[in-house]
Design an enzyme around this catalytic site. Structure first.
Site, PDB file in Angstrom:
ATOM      1  N   ARG A 239       0.854  -1.383  -0.159  1.00  0.00           N
ATOM      2  CA  ARG A 239      -0.069  -0.019  -0.162  1.00  0.00           C
ATOM      3  C   ARG A 239       0.852   1.188  -0.060  1.00  0.00           C
ATOM      4  O   ARG A 239       1.653   1.485   0.935  1.00  0.00           O
ATOM      5  CB  ARG A 239      -1.066   0.073   1.274  1.00  0.00           C
ATOM      6  CG  ARG A 239      -2.036  -1.131   1.180  1.00  0.00           C
ATOM      7  CD  ARG A 239      -2.752  -0.799  -0.075  1.00  0.00           C
ATOM      8  NE  ARG A 239      -3.933  -1.668  -0.240  1.00  0.00           N
ATOM      9  CZ  ARG A 239      -4.728  -1.762  -1.159  1.00  0.00           C
ATOM     10  NH1 ARG A 239      -4.709  -1.110  -2.249  1.00  0.00           N
ATOM     11  NH2 ARG A 239      -6.015  -2.396  -0.986  1.00  0.00           N
ATOM     12  N   ALA A 257     -11.090  -6.349  -1.631  1.00  0.00           N
ATOM     13  CA  ALA A 257     -11.748  -5.028  -1.821  1.00  0.00           C
ATOM     14  C   ALA A 257     -11.606  -4.291  -3.469  1.00  0.00           C
ATOM     15  O   ALA A 257     -10.458  -4.702  -3.920  1.00  0.00           O
ATOM     16  CB  ALA A 257     -11.125  -3.913  -0.747  1.00  0.00           C
ATOM     17  N   MET A 259     -13.000  -0.914  -6.152  1.00  0.00           N
ATOM     18  CA  MET A 259     -14.002   0.114  -6.399  1.00  0.00           C
ATOM     19  C   MET A 259     -15.088  -0.823  -7.368  1.00  0.00           C
ATOM     20  O   MET A 259     -14.948  -1.424  -8.208  1.00  0.00           O
ATOM     21  CB  MET A 259     -13.137   1.112  -7.392  1.00  0.00           C
ATOM     22  CG  MET A 259     -11.992   1.730  -6.791  1.00  0.00           C
ATOM     23  SD  MET A 259     -12.261   2.078  -5.193  1.00  0.00           S
ATOM     24  CE  MET A 259     -13.130   3.748  -5.518  1.00  0.00           C
ATOM     25  N   SER A 294     -13.794   7.729   5.608  1.00  0.00           N
ATOM     26  CA  SER A 294     -13.345   9.024   6.583  1.00  0.00           C
ATOM     27  C   SER A 294     -13.830  10.233   6.123  1.00  0.00           C
ATOM     28  O   SER A 294     -13.397  11.091   5.113  1.00  0.00           O
ATOM     29  CB  SER A 294     -11.714   9.005   6.259  1.00  0.00           C
ATOM     30  OG  SER A 294     -10.900  10.071   7.120  1.00  0.00           O
ATOM     31  N   GLU A 323      -3.414  -3.924 -13.526  1.00  0.00           N
ATOM     32  CA  GLU A 323      -3.607  -2.873 -12.545  1.00  0.00           C
ATOM     33  C   GLU A 323      -2.327  -2.743 -11.716  1.00  0.00           C
ATOM     34  O   GLU A 323      -2.394  -1.957 -10.519  1.00  0.00           O
ATOM     35  CB  GLU A 323      -4.748  -3.101 -11.822  1.00  0.00           C
ATOM     36  CG  GLU A 323      -6.163  -2.885 -12.699  1.00  0.00           C
ATOM     37  CD  GLU A 323      -7.306  -3.020 -11.933  1.00  0.00           C
ATOM     38  OE1 GLU A 323      -7.302  -3.273 -10.628  1.00  0.00           O
ATOM     39  OE2 GLU A 323      -8.434  -2.863 -12.562  1.00  0.00           O
TER      40      GLU A 323
END
Length: 369
Positions: A239, A257, A259, A294, A323
């Site tokens: 990350r 996870a 999008m 957030s 990706e």
């Protein structure tokens, strides 16, 4: 001054107004058609293409007397779709003909689908395209069409997320006054800034506030769980933000996870990401919550799930090469997962949230299995 013939999405006047930056009341528009051509959908894309077709006729709009600035704005918008201008003779509704330029695609770039319908496109893609065009045209004169084109997938995800957000909650009754709104940065993520005032709880308005937000789409987050074996699957990947802040351990254990793509439901995204990242097939999804990740800094909205699956194998090569993903997975017993939660070894907030949901619903899921 130039004439253009629009056969596709720019026939939708709200979109054309965004691209030109003015009302269509100020533009000379005439219904027309191009003989021996047909408009087809582009496979996998929310826009059409035009192709030669003997005996058929492509309907459209002849736009006359465009200024250099008008043409520059249109070419900036259309340039991102890899279309090029070419001159053709079109037939106006009164039977007269006129020379006009129109955008033709590279013949080898897109795969044509069925005949395209403007009405059908407006119903499915109109609002999303308007929101996407607002972002694209905000960078006219600031970025090249090619640069903006690289951001198109993310732009569309943000547009789809905006549409979803508008129907998420009941309207607030307190007043908000936006004095200025600026799109500061655009890439895979985007940053918007505004000068704003809002009504106080005690009455009156706040002073002028400068606020910014990381503009993102919606994401589906799913923790695969095998109720018969009482175990979960986690994925690990590098990350960049964790590394950039200086954390010495930027490889993170997380749920699956990804999008939510435009036109895709969060549930479809969860199933797709499970196949791509972990090479597993989910039997069913249990909703574990929906929330902003957030709300003080980001527009990202998370759809959290526990995904029921048979967990027997892990992978060392999950994700999509296109990706840049490099993902491995691991299977942990439920007790091992909760031991890591209690020892504060896990740094991914969605994972902690879903783990606590699973702890409350685990007995039910095991009984139902």
């Amino acid at each position: 001054m130039k004439n253009l013939f629009f056969y596709g999405t720019l026939r939708h006047r709200p979109l054309l107004e965004i691209v030109l930056g003015c009302s269509t009341e100020q533009i000379d528009l005439v219904p027309a058609h191009l003989p021996d051509h047909a408009v087809h959908a582009v496979t996998g894309q929310p826009f059409p293409m035009i192709l030669p077709a003997a005996g058929q006729s492509a309907p459209g709009l002849l736009v006359r007397g465009l200024s250099v600035e008008d043409l520059n704005r249109i070419e900036f918008y259309e340039g991102g779709f890899d279309y090029a201008l070419s001159v053709r003779q079109v037939i106006c509704e009164d039977g007269s003909s006129a020379a006009a330029e129109l955008f033709f695609p590279d013949p080898d770039l897109w795969q044509p689908g069925a005949l395209w319908s403007l009405q059908g496109w407006v119903s499915e893609w109109g609002q999303l395209s308007e929101y996407a065009a607002l972002e694209v045209m905000a960078f006219y004169g600031r970025r090249s069409a090619e640069d903006v084109a690289r951001s198109f997938p993310a732009v569309r995800m943000r547009a789809a997320a905006r549409i979803a957000a508008e129907t998420r909650s009941a309207p607030q009754t307190r007043e908000v006054v936006v004095h200025s709104y600026h799109r500061a940065y655009q890439g895979y993520f985007a940053v918007d800034e505004m000068q704003v005032q809002h009504q106080r709880y005690e009455g009156g308005m706040t002073p002028m506030l400068g606020r910014s937000a990381l503009m993102q789409g919606a994401a589906a987050v799913v923790l695969p769980y095998d109720p018969q074996r009482d175990c979960v699957l986690l994925v690990e990947q590098f990350r960049a933000p964790v590394y950039m802040i200086g954390d010495p351990a930027p490889w993170m254990w997380e749920p699956v996870a990804g999008m939510v793509d435009p036109g895709e439901t969060p549930e479809q995204a969860a199933h797709r990401e499970a196949r791509e990242e972990a090479h597993i097939q989910l039997r069913a999804l249990e909703c574990a919550g929906r929330a902003y990740s957030s709300s003080g800094s980001s527009t990202e909205f998370l759809h959290l799930y526990v995904g029921l699956a048979d967990l027997t194998e892990t992978t060392e090569n999950g994700g999509l090469d296109g990706e840049g993903e490099d993902i491995r997975s691991a299977i942990l017993s439920f007790d091992e997962l909760m031991a890591k939660v209690d020892a504060h070894e896990l740094k991914d907030l969605p994972l902690l949230s879903i783990a606590h949901w699973l702890a409350r619903h685990r007995n039910r899921l095991r009984e139902e299995s």
